[in-house]
Scaffold this motif. Structure first.
Motif, mmCIF file in Angstrom:
data_model
loop_
_atom_site.group_PDB
_atom_site.id
_atom_site.type_symbol
_atom_site.label_atom_id
_atom_site.label_comp_id
_atom_site.label_asym_id
_atom_site.label_seq_id
_atom_site.Cartn_x
_atom_site.Cartn_y
_atom_site.Cartn_z
ATOM 1 N N MET A 1 21.901 19.418 50.408
ATOM 2 C CA MET A 1 21.933 19.429 49.388
ATOM 3 C C MET A 1 21.592 19.078 47.702
ATOM 4 N N PRO A 2 21.995 20.041 46.335
ATOM 5 C CA PRO A 2 21.152 20.245 45.521
ATOM 6 C C PRO A 2 21.112 18.894 44.529
ATOM 7 N N PRO A 3 20.357 18.032 43.798
ATOM 8 C CA PRO A 3 19.974 16.808 43.060
ATOM 9 C C PRO A 3 21.718 17.407 41.643
ATOM 10 N N VAL A 4 21.997 16.368 41.363
ATOM 11 C CA VAL A 4 22.767 16.294 40.639
ATOM 12 C C VAL A 4 22.354 15.748 38.765
ATOM 13 N N THR A 5 22.492 17.244 38.782
ATOM 14 C CA THR A 5 21.248 17.261 37.366
ATOM 15 C C THR A 5 22.990 17.566 36.010
ATOM 16 N N PRO A 6 22.679 17.043 34.695
ATOM 17 C CA PRO A 6 23.364 17.740 33.789
ATOM 18 C C PRO A 6 24.658 18.984 33.975
ATOM 19 N N ASP A 7 23.266 19.890 34.463
ATOM 20 C CA ASP A 7 23.734 21.438 34.135
ATOM 21 C C ASP A 7 24.719 21.390 35.176
ATOM 22 N N LEU A 8 25.008 20.609 36.732
ATOM 23 C CA LEU A 8 25.549 20.705 37.063
ATOM 24 C C LEU A 8 27.129 19.684 37.501
ATOM 25 N N ILE A 9 26.571 18.428 36.939
ATOM 26 C CA ILE A 9 28.388 17.913 36.329
ATOM 27 C C ILE A 9 28.630 18.927 35.102
ATOM 28 N N TRP A 10 28.238 19.439 34.298
ATOM 29 C CA TRP A 10 29.239 20.552 33.405
ATOM 30 C C TRP A 10 29.921 21.809 33.406
ATOM 31 N N LYS A 11 28.695 21.874 35.474
ATOM 32 C CA LYS A 11 29.309 23.442 35.925
ATOM 33 C C LYS A 11 31.261 22.812 36.303
ATOM 34 N N ALA A 12 30.598 21.622 36.993
ATOM 35 C CA ALA A 12 31.810 20.992 37.591
ATOM 36 C C ALA A 12 33.100 20.779 36.538
ATOM 37 N N VAL A 13 32.831 20.796 35.200
ATOM 38 C CA VAL A 13 33.415 20.193 34.144
ATOM 39 C C VAL A 13 34.126 21.327 33.550
ATOM 40 N N GLY A 14 33.773 22.859 33.535
ATOM 41 C CA GLY A 14 33.446 23.791 33.595
ATOM 42 C C GLY A 14 35.018 24.468 34.424
ATOM 43 N N PHE A 15 34.858 24.158 35.956
ATOM 44 C CA PHE A 15 35.681 24.440 36.921
ATOM 45 C C PHE A 15 36.592 24.019 36.547
ATOM 46 N N GLY A 16 36.559 22.582 37.223
ATOM 47 C CA GLY A 16 37.639 21.707 36.498
ATOM 48 C C GLY A 16 39.416 22.298 35.708
ATOM 49 N N GLY A 17 38.303 22.614 33.967
ATOM 50 C CA GLY A 17 39.260 23.029 32.933
ATOM 51 C C GLY A 17 39.385 23.745 33.759
ATOM 52 N N GLN A 18 39.174 25.095 34.097
ATOM 53 C CA GLN A 18 39.293 26.287 34.455
ATOM 54 C C GLN A 18 40.702 26.519 35.061
ATOM 55 N N ALA A 19 40.386 24.913 36.337
ATOM 56 C CA ALA A 19 41.720 25.046 37.299
ATOM 57 C C ALA A 19 42.328 24.361 36.463
ATOM 58 N N LEU A 20 42.522 23.179 35.717
ATOM 59 C CA LEU A 20 43.628 22.876 34.878
ATOM 60 C C LEU A 20 44.696 24.209 33.870
ATOM 61 N N PHE A 21 43.723 24.310 33.087
ATOM 62 C CA PHE A 21 44.290 25.767 32.525
ATOM 63 C C PHE A 21 44.771 26.569 33.575
ATOM 64 N N GLY A 22 44.443 26.696 34.323
ATOM 65 C CA GLY A 22 45.100 28.257 35.537
ATOM 66 C C GLY A 22 46.533 27.421 36.363
ATOM 67 N N SER A 23 46.041 26.561 36.838
ATOM 68 C CA SER A 23 47.325 25.204 37.200
ATOM 69 C C SER A 23 48.645 25.705 36.023
ATOM 70 N N ARG A 24 48.327 25.885 35.036
ATOM 71 C CA ARG A 24 49.793 26.048 34.017
ATOM 72 C C ARG A 24 50.748 27.139 34.478
ATOM 73 N N PHE A 25 49.958 27.956 35.061
ATOM 74 C CA PHE A 25 51.109 28.988 35.432
ATOM 75 C C PHE A 25 51.590 28.982 36.160
ATOM 76 N N LEU A 26 51.279 28.165 37.555
ATOM 77 C CA LEU A 26 51.697 27.944 38.289
ATOM 78 C C LEU A 26 52.631 26.824 37.990
#
Length: 94
Positions: free
Chosen positions: A1-26
């Motif tokens: 498992m890769p170490p938890v870095t600020p970049d990894l956390i921000w990528k998770a934030v980005g994917f989370g935002g995309q999931a929220l944004f995309g769910s509006r169409f559903l």
């Protein structure tokens, strides 16, 4: 498992935002199918707002001016639409 870095956390934030944004169409699709006519439920605008704010945060972190500009404009539109929704409900209550 890769170490938890600020970049990894921000990528998770980005994917989370995309999931929220995309769910509006559903949400919009389900509301439309239930009514058998085109419907934009209030939840659509909240998902747009929170997804847009999350994506804006990510865009600021990665310092992408195109992404920042696009999300900033979108957030203004979502806030304005929610203002109309709530103003309309207040007018109906009177």
């Amino acid at each position: 498992m890769p170490p938890v870095t600020p970049d990894l956390i921000w990528k998770a934030v980005g994917f989370g935002g995309q999931a929220l944004f995309g769910s509006r169409f559903l949400v919009q699709w389900i509301a439309t199918e239930r009514r058998r006519q085109s419907v934009v439920p209030t939840a659509f605008w909240y998902l747009s707002l929170f997804g847009g704010l999350t994506l804006l945060s990510y865009a600021i972190y990665i310092n992408d001016p195109v992404f920042i500009t696009g999300q900033s404009f979108g957030v203004l539109v979502y806030v304005r639409n929610l203002w109309f929704v709530h103003r309309g409900k207040a007018d109906e209550a009177r």
